[in-house]
Write an enzyme that holds these catalytic residues in place. Sequence first.
Site, mmCIF file in Angstrom:
data_model
loop_
_atom_site.group_PDB
_atom_site.id
_atom_site.type_symbol
_atom_site.label_atom_id
_atom_site.label_comp_id
_atom_site.label_asym_id
_atom_site.label_seq_id
_atom_site.Cartn_x
_atom_site.Cartn_y
_atom_site.Cartn_z
ATOM 1 C CB SER A 1 10.090 -43.929 -14.134
ATOM 2 O OG SER A 1 9.139 -42.664 -13.959
ATOM 3 N NE ARG B 1 3.594 -49.632 -10.887
ATOM 4 C CZ ARG B 1 2.823 -49.018 -9.501
ATOM 5 N NH1 ARG B 1 3.493 -48.434 -8.676
ATOM 6 N NH2 ARG B 1 1.281 -49.209 -9.486
ATOM 7 C CE1 TYR C 1 8.312 -39.938 -16.620
ATOM 8 C CE2 TYR C 1 10.581 -40.150 -18.242
ATOM 9 C CZ TYR C 1 9.349 -40.590 -17.713
ATOM 10 O OH TYR C 1 9.716 -42.040 -16.844
ATOM 11 N NE ARG D 1 -5.358 -4.654 -3.059
ATOM 12 C CZ ARG D 1 -5.517 -4.866 -2.215
ATOM 13 N NH1 ARG D 1 -5.205 -4.855 -1.322
ATOM 14 N NH2 ARG D 1 -6.951 -5.215 -1.966
ATOM 15 N NE ARG E 1 -5.849 3.210 3.342
ATOM 16 C CZ ARG E 1 -5.285 3.597 2.566
ATOM 17 N NH1 ARG E 1 -4.645 4.830 2.087
ATOM 18 N NH2 ARG E 1 -5.409 2.493 1.135
ATOM 19 C CG HIS F 1 -14.742 -10.198 3.647
ATOM 20 N ND1 HIS F 1 -14.508 -12.082 4.263
ATOM 21 C CD2 HIS F 1 -12.968 -10.360 3.798
ATOM 22 C CE1 HIS F 1 -13.270 -12.676 4.055
ATOM 23 N NE2 HIS F 1 -12.769 -11.444 4.711
ATOM 24 C CE LYS G 1 -3.424 -0.669 2.607
ATOM 25 N NZ LYS G 1 -4.136 -0.752 3.911
ATOM 26 C CG ASP H 1 6.033 -47.299 -2.516
ATOM 27 O OD1 ASP H 1 5.822 -47.377 -0.827
ATOM 28 O OD2 ASP H 1 5.938 -47.697 -3.104
ATOM 29 C CG MET I 1 -2.673 -7.339 9.247
ATOM 30 S SD MET I 1 -1.903 -6.960 9.654
ATOM 31 C CE MET I 1 -1.327 -6.284 7.098
ATOM 32 C CB CYS J 1 6.038 -42.149 -12.375
ATOM 33 S SG CYS J 1 6.320 -44.212 -10.332
ATOM 34 N N GLY K 1 -8.152 -7.803 4.392
ATOM 35 C CA GLY K 1 -8.887 -7.474 5.283
ATOM 36 C C GLY K 1 -8.396 -7.951 6.683
HETATM 37 P P1 ADP Z 1 -7.796 -2.735 3.592
HETATM 38 O O1 ADP Z 1 -6.109 -3.045 3.452
HETATM 39 O O2 ADP Z 1 -8.575 -3.667 4.162
HETATM 40 O O3 ADP Z 1 -7.244 -2.999 2.002
HETATM 41 P P2 ADP Z 1 -7.702 0.405 3.587
HETATM 42 O O4 ADP Z 1 -5.761 1.010 4.820
HETATM 43 O O5 ADP Z 1 -7.224 0.147 2.146
HETATM 44 O O6 ADP Z 1 -7.583 -1.461 4.521
HETATM 45 O O7 ADP Z 1 -8.576 0.924 4.329
HETATM 46 C C1 ADP Z 1 -9.605 0.384 4.441
HETATM 47 C C2 ADP Z 1 -11.281 1.547 3.487
HETATM 48 O O8 ADP Z 1 -10.749 2.383 4.213
HETATM 49 C C3 ADP Z 1 -10.038 2.269 2.528
HETATM 50 O O9 ADP Z 1 -10.818 1.538 0.946
HETATM 51 C C4 ADP Z 1 -11.013 3.790 2.103
HETATM 52 O O10 ADP Z 1 -12.127 3.193 1.924
HETATM 53 C C5 ADP Z 1 -10.379 3.990 3.524
HETATM 54 N N1 ADP Z 1 -9.894 4.991 3.474
HETATM 55 C C6 ADP Z 1 -8.307 3.957 3.812
HETATM 56 N N2 ADP Z 1 -7.803 5.596 4.147
HETATM 57 C C7 ADP Z 1 -8.775 6.828 3.726
HETATM 58 C C8 ADP Z 1 -8.233 8.154 3.473
HETATM 59 N N3 ADP Z 1 -6.989 8.477 4.074
HETATM 60 N N4 ADP Z 1 -8.947 8.448 3.586
HETATM 61 C C9 ADP Z 1 -10.590 8.154 3.357
HETATM 62 N N5 ADP Z 1 -10.991 6.518 3.463
HETATM 63 C C10 ADP Z 1 -9.561 6.387 4.099
HETATM 64 MG MG MG Z 2 5.917 -47.867 -5.511
HETATM 65 MG MG MG Z 3 -7.351 -1.181 0.693
#
Ligand code: ADP
Ligand code: MG
Ligand code: MG
Length: 916
Positions: free
Chosen positions: A796, A625, A883, A340, A96, A457, A26, A801, A107, A863, A105
């Site tokens: 082979s 075999r 192979y 990303r 974040r 999610h 990130k 085993d 952390m 094999c 999601g």
């Molecule tokens: P994750 O790693 O779970 O995607 P993020 O750090 O991206 O978590 O945060 C989750 C959500 O929080 C983001 O998708 C965004 O909607 C909101 N968010 C994070 N930073 C900001 C920010 N600076 N301003 C507004 N919304 C934010």
């Molecule tokens: Mg065998």
């Molecule tokens: Mg995010």
Amino acid sequence: MPKYVYSFGGGTAEGNGTMKDALGGKGSGLAEMSRAGVPVPPGFTVVTDVCNLFFDNNQTVPEEVNEQSWKALAEVEKLTGKKLGDAADPLLLSVRSGAKFSMPGMMNTILNLGLNDETTEGLAKKTSNPRFAYDCYRRFIQMFGEVAMGIDMALFDEAFDARKHKAKIKLDTELTAEDLKAIIGEYKKIVQKAAKRDFPQDPREQMVLARNAVFNSWWAPKASYYRKMEKISDRLGTACNIQAMVFGNMGDNCCTGVGFTRDPGSGDKVFYGEFLVNAQGEDVVAGIRTPQPISELRDWNAGVYDQLREITAMLEKHYKDMQDFEFTVQEGKLYMLQTRNGKRTGPAAVKVAVDMVDEKLIDEKTAVMRVAPSQLDQLLHPVFDAASLKSLTKLATGIDASPGAAVGRLAFTSDAAVEMAEGGPVILIRKETTPDDIHGMDAARGIVTAVGGKSSHAAVVARGMGRPCVVGCGAISINERAKTADVKAGGKTITVKQGDWVSMNGTNGEVYLGQAVTKAPDPNSPVFAKFMKMAKVFRGDFGVRANADIPRDAKAAVAFGAEGIGLCRTEHMFFAEDRLPHMQAMILSETEKDRRKCLAKLLPMQRKDFQGLFEAMDGLPVVIRTIDPPLHEFVPKREELMVDLAKLPNADIKAKREMVERYKNFGVEVKTLKTVLQDLLKRVEDLHEMNPMLGLRGCRLGILYPEITEMQARAIFEAVVAAAKKGKHVIPEVMIPLIGGVQELENQKAIVKKIADEVLQKAGMKKQKYLIGTMIEIPRAALLADQVAREAEFFSFGTNDLTQTTMGLSRDDYTKFSKQYEEKKIFKADPFGVLDQEGVGLLVKWAVEKGRQTRPDLEVGICGEHGGEPSSVEFCYRVGMNYVSCSPYRVPIALLAAAQAAITKNEASGEANRTA
Ligand code: ADP
Ligand code: MG
Ligand code: MG
């Protein structure tokens, strides 16, 4: 002083996109976007190393980290013109998490940091929007309370829902400023009671606590589980991104959204995503309100839509990969919050790779490296047979979130899913999933949710796992406590309960009651074929064969790209209904003469099977075999016989008839039951072994009963002749199993060779080529491979085993304690799934080298089960095998793994040349 903090914003950044190790995915994305002039709220990243320091130093950070952070904060304040804690116009922050590899999601993130009783009033006044200010504050208390103070989220939810109930409203957005103010009061009481302190009012203290909470979330159970599943090292740590807030929840000219530059399910080049007007943060992905498709963003604000398309297209070009992005629009102005490389399904990975080559965005090598071999699995998985669906009741059509068909029994909780999965396939059904469901999703064959969209999610995680997933099934209402769901289908309500069978199709979103029939996938789709063609080029002359015993499997294998059969297990043919009686009679024979009589009956059957295989594999090598398993596998179990004999004196006629049916292969009648069963028991006891895995099996059988090997050799070479007469090009390779040294091979080879030459000569086919080789599956044979190679024309490696015998570990018994062994990290992985390169691999490597010393052109393959496992394939490539051979459905996976091994090896040697 080490640099712990990197600033970004205002069109520049201290870090950049290559610094994922330090800044996390990130953080490096935010830095790179900022440099590229993309509108990003300013902020700074505390590097991943600090996370490790934090845990190494009793959850504290070096003072320099704070010093650098306050300095970076001052820059953010300058860029935004606001100050943290300013009572009149406060700067608010988001805190974040963000590791090197994305862990969606897993952390924590805290939004709206900097609010307190005072600054909230300031924000209300400044924005003339008290409702907005109070909503931000109550969200902040809730998030901070849960994440940084460890307070149970349910307490907040209850207070929130109670207030909603009192105000007689349905939607959160209907709550007034006064309602929210009251909620804040209640939240603060909850905090006071649960944490035994007031909610922290000092924004700087808030910031430090929130940062520490982000670090702590690295060890949250769900995050640990995810790392284990994805094989991410615990030591990487997470970075912490502290950034100015922008608001998607200030009114109807604000929104927040997520998207992909291509469809992550199919890989199609369409703009893909969702947004929610007047919403903040996780609202879109939480599945609480169902968001709008991103195509509707154009009607909402065309300028923003065009700008978003332009920016994301630029990002895709820049990163040369499909992007997964997050954005927020505050009062008509667009901000990018994240970008990303997007997670995608197997089919999408292949499609995107092929398309990007066509678009000249990447070269073929990059394309081949982009698809994880295991991802191909999804393209190779079954789909529903349409006819079988006709008799089932359609329960719902939801949103197709992750493709593939799955059949299983319904589990209403993740714990139930894990438990039930031990007994058979499970479909996890939830209202929505949260990161706490990760173990249930992992255990399930497929996932169905009642609410949520394509970026919920459930959808995101299922795609990453390659699990079929259907979300947003509005017709299903779930009662988690009762473990039932009411489904409105075709005008009536159907109630389904835990354990009911359902069939779900993540490709089109359909969910059916009952068990559908699944059908093999199509290996010849144009995109897949094109991709495999590219991959094949890179792996050079390294071959991939299949393990197949019957012509049908052999044909499937060829369709998937197999270049021969690496293992035909002849004994599988003996278990067929028409053969078992002869096989059993042969085993029970007391004399060679009787045995030969039975073998003569089996001969034409085996010949026919082999002929079918040779014809299906026209022009490709076929390794056959000779008989391998212990003979007792073919006869009744000793214990069962003893029980039946004991029961016999008191058995009524019905029970006797059942016994006659059970032992019908042995020519038994009601009146001969006793004598036949007694004889049978005696013979079975003769055959009984203390440890059959290490007993009379493999080549040892052929040495004791040469007539078995003779019959098999005759069947093989008569089949060669028959197939050749039909114009087929036959390449037979006869393989002797379980030798411990060259003497056993010599013995069996002589028998095979004599019959082969006799049969071929008689047919006038003296020129027909064939090989006689051996399986290397006993450590002694591996150690003495130089001697063995005097006789063996090919090796082979039977690594099933070989693993058992090298480790002194029975594959079947290992399952009883595998969990503990792998949890305690005594084994890195299941050695029967992933080749133990360190130990077993050493023998393999040794044997390849020694074998080739004696016979430079020795053909070497594998094999065992490992032949289709990507890391093991890479190993086989590295030690110079010719192979690998694996099950037909894993052939493309092995091909791709081989191609990637070749590319990696070439690049490494190129690297070496350059530095030399
Ligand atoms: P994750 O790693 O779970 O995607 P993020 O750090 O991206 O978590 O945060 C989750 C959500 O929080 C983001 O998708 C965004 O909607 C909101 N968010 C994070 N930073 C900001 C920010 N600076 N301003 C507004 N919304 C934010
Ligand atoms: Mg065998
Ligand atoms: Mg995010």
